[in-house]
Design a protein around this motif. Structure first.
Motif, PDB file in Angstrom:
ATOM      1  N   GLY A 133       0.794  -1.222   0.000  1.00  0.00           N
ATOM      2  CA  GLY A 133       0.000   0.000   0.000  1.00  0.00           C
ATOM      3  C   GLY A 133       0.827   1.273   0.000  1.00  0.00           C
ATOM      4  N   GLU A 134       2.130   1.158   0.226  1.00  0.00           N
ATOM      5  CA  GLU A 134       3.005   2.333   0.224  1.00  0.00           C
ATOM      6  C   GLU A 134       3.377   2.700  -1.213  1.00  0.00           C
ATOM      7  N   TYR A 135       3.686   3.972  -1.423  1.00  0.00           N
ATOM      8  CA  TYR A 135       4.155   4.434  -2.728  1.00  0.00           C
ATOM      9  C   TYR A 135       5.646   4.690  -2.669  1.00  0.00           C
ATOM     10  N   ALA A 136       6.311   4.469  -3.789  1.00  0.00           N
ATOM     11  CA  ALA A 136       7.740   4.745  -3.898  1.00  0.00           C
ATOM     12  C   ALA A 136       8.024   5.195  -5.329  1.00  0.00           C
ATOM     13  N   VAL A 137       9.232   5.687  -5.556  1.00  0.00           N
ATOM     14  CA  VAL A 137       9.625   6.166  -6.876  1.00  0.00           C
ATOM     15  C   VAL A 137      10.675   5.218  -7.441  1.00  0.00           C
ATOM     16  N   ILE A 138      10.543   4.877  -8.716  1.00  0.00           N
ATOM     17  CA  ILE A 138      11.541   4.035  -9.380  1.00  0.00           C
ATOM     18  C   ILE A 138      12.770   4.903  -9.638  1.00  0.00           C
ATOM     19  N   ILE A 139      13.893   4.519  -9.033  1.00  0.00           N
ATOM     20  CA  ILE A 139      15.123   5.302  -9.226  1.00  0.00           C
ATOM     21  C   ILE A 139      16.160   4.531 -10.030  1.00  0.00           C
ATOM     22  N   GLY A 140      15.850   3.273 -10.357  1.00  0.00           N
ATOM     23  CA  GLY A 140      16.761   2.485 -11.179  1.00  0.00           C
ATOM     24  C   GLY A 140      16.059   1.270 -11.739  1.00  0.00           C
ATOM     25  N   ILE A 141      16.541   0.815 -12.893  1.00  0.00           N
ATOM     26  CA  ILE A 141      15.976  -0.377 -13.510  1.00  0.00           C
ATOM     27  C   ILE A 141      17.092  -1.424 -13.576  1.00  0.00           C
TER      28      ILE A 141
ATOM     29  N   ASP B 153      16.706  -4.961 -14.413  1.00  0.00           N
ATOM     30  CA  ASP B 153      16.521  -5.740 -15.638  1.00  0.00           C
ATOM     31  C   ASP B 153      15.029  -5.763 -15.963  1.00  0.00           C
ATOM     32  N   THR B 154      14.579  -6.733 -16.754  1.00  0.00           N
ATOM     33  CA  THR B 154      13.175  -6.746 -17.154  1.00  0.00           C
ATOM     34  C   THR B 154      12.243  -7.123 -16.014  1.00  0.00           C
ATOM     35  N   ARG B 155      12.778  -7.699 -14.921  1.00  0.00           N
ATOM     36  CA  ARG B 155      11.925  -8.116 -13.799  1.00  0.00           C
ATOM     37  C   ARG B 155      12.041  -7.269 -12.551  1.00  0.00           C
ATOM     38  N   PHE B 156      13.156  -6.582 -12.377  1.00  0.00           N
ATOM     39  CA  PHE B 156      13.403  -5.873 -11.121  1.00  0.00           C
ATOM     40  C   PHE B 156      13.696  -4.385 -11.335  1.00  0.00           C
ATOM     41  N   VAL B 157      13.247  -3.583 -10.371  1.00  0.00           N
ATOM     42  CA  VAL B 157      13.557  -2.149 -10.348  1.00  0.00           C
ATOM     43  C   VAL B 157      14.071  -1.792  -8.958  1.00  0.00           C
ATOM     44  N   LEU B 158      14.652  -0.617  -8.838  1.00  0.00           N
ATOM     45  CA  LEU B 158      15.098  -0.097  -7.551  1.00  0.00           C
ATOM     46  C   LEU B 158      14.142   1.010  -7.133  1.00  0.00           C
ATOM     47  N   LEU B 159      13.635   0.897  -5.901  1.00  0.00           N
ATOM     48  CA  LEU B 159      12.669   1.862  -5.377  1.00  0.00           C
ATOM     49  C   LEU B 159      13.235   2.615  -4.184  1.00  0.00           C
ATOM     50  N   ALA B 160      12.825   3.878  -4.055  1.00  0.00           N
ATOM     51  CA  ALA B 160      13.143   4.661  -2.864  1.00  0.00           C
ATOM     52  C   ALA B 160      11.972   5.603  -2.620  1.00  0.00           C
ATOM     53  N   ASP B 161      11.733   5.919  -1.352  1.00  0.00           N
ATOM     54  CA  ASP B 161      10.655   6.862  -1.032  1.00  0.00           C
ATOM     55  C   ASP B 161      11.184   8.116  -0.334  1.00  0.00           C
ATOM     56  N   GLY B 162      12.488   8.161  -0.058  1.00  0.00           N
ATOM     57  CA  GLY B 162      13.073   9.340   0.580  1.00  0.00           C
ATOM     58  C   GLY B 162      12.855   9.387   2.078  1.00  0.00           C
ATOM     59  N   ASP B 163      12.094   8.431   2.610  1.00  0.00           N
ATOM     60  CA  ASP B 163      11.776   8.422   4.036  1.00  0.00           C
ATOM     61  C   ASP B 163      12.360   7.161   4.664  1.00  0.00           C
ATOM     62  N   LYS B 164      11.606   6.055   4.611  1.00  0.00           N
ATOM     63  CA  LYS B 164      12.127   4.793   5.166  1.00  0.00           C
ATOM     64  C   LYS B 164      13.186   4.201   4.245  1.00  0.00           C
ATOM     65  N   ARG B 165      13.025   4.428   2.961  1.00  0.00           N
ATOM     66  CA  ARG B 165      13.924   3.877   1.948  1.00  0.00           C
ATOM     67  C   ARG B 165      14.638   5.033   1.264  1.00  0.00           C
ATOM     68  N   LYS B 166      15.863   5.325   1.695  1.00  0.00           N
ATOM     69  CA  LYS B 166      16.603   6.461   1.167  1.00  0.00           C
ATOM     70  C   LYS B 166      17.178   6.139  -0.217  1.00  0.00           C
ATOM     71  N   PHE B 167      17.583   7.201  -0.925  1.00  0.00           N
ATOM     72  CA  PHE B 167      18.164   7.040  -2.254  1.00  0.00           C
ATOM     73  C   PHE B 167      19.404   6.145  -2.221  1.00  0.00           C
ATOM     74  N   ASP B 168      20.210   6.276  -1.160  1.00  0.00           N
ATOM     75  CA  ASP B 168      21.464   5.521  -1.086  1.00  0.00           C
ATOM     76  C   ASP B 168      21.277   4.048  -0.739  1.00  0.00           C
ATOM     77  N   SER B 169      20.089   3.657  -0.280  1.00  0.00           N
ATOM     78  CA  SER B 169      19.843   2.231  -0.009  1.00  0.00           C
ATOM     79  C   SER B 169      18.462   1.843  -0.556  1.00  0.00           C
ATOM     80  N   PRO B 170      18.339   1.841  -1.883  1.00  0.00           N
ATOM     81  CA  PRO B 170      17.039   1.548  -2.483  1.00  0.00           C
ATOM     82  C   PRO B 170      16.643   0.087  -2.303  1.00  0.00           C
ATOM     83  N   LYS B 171      15.363  -0.190  -2.456  1.00  0.00           N
ATOM     84  CA  LYS B 171      14.828  -1.542  -2.350  1.00  0.00           C
ATOM     85  C   LYS B 171      14.727  -2.136  -3.748  1.00  0.00           C
ATOM     86  N   LYS B 172      15.331  -3.315  -3.919  1.00  0.00           N
ATOM     87  CA  LYS B 172      15.184  -4.030  -5.185  1.00  0.00           C
ATOM     88  C   LYS B 172      13.854  -4.764  -5.137  1.00  0.00           C
ATOM     89  N   LYS B 173      12.972  -4.496  -6.097  1.00  0.00           N
ATOM     90  CA  LYS B 173      11.615  -5.030  -6.049  1.00  0.00           C
ATOM     91  C   LYS B 173      11.250  -5.678  -7.377  1.00  0.00           C
TER      92      LYS B 173
END
Length: 101
Positions: free
Chosen positions: A21-29, A31-51
């Motif tokens: 239910g949370e929103y995040a911004v795609i800051i990296g791609i 491959d075709t299955r995974f992206v890197l997400l960050a929200d600037g709060d819990k998930r900072k730019f320097d430690s994005p979540k691979k999703k």
């Protein structure tokens, strides 16, 4: 679910994982299955979540500020990420009110 190609700066809604239910911004791609997400709060730019894209609902909104910042400098501030998400959520709320939900 929209299977279009995700883009840098695009907003995504997390469907599965620790933050559904949370929103995040795609800051990296990755491959075709995974992206890197960050929200600037819990998930900072320097430690994005691979999703996995299957665990996300890609929104039609792209933050031009985030996209241009990453394209020009290779990074973006956490404040810009928070602002992009807040702006998107506010717009959703206004659209929902206009529909009378």
């Amino acid at each position: 679910m929209d299977k279009s190609v995700p883009q840098i700066g695009q907003i995504a809604k997390v469907l599965r994982g620790r933050d559904p239910g949370e929103y995040a911004v795609i800051i990296g791609i990755v491959d075709t299955r995974f992206v890197l997400l960050a929200d600037g709060d819990k998930r900072k730019f320097d430690s994005p979540k691979k999703k996995n894209l299957n665990h996300l609902q890609i929104q039609n909104a792209i933050s031009s500020e985030v996209e241009s910042s990453i394209r020009e400098t290779g990074r973006v501030t956490n404040a810009k990420l928070r602002f992009a998400i807040a702006h998107f959520v506010d717009r959703l709320r206004v659209e929902a009110q206009e529909k009378g939900e």
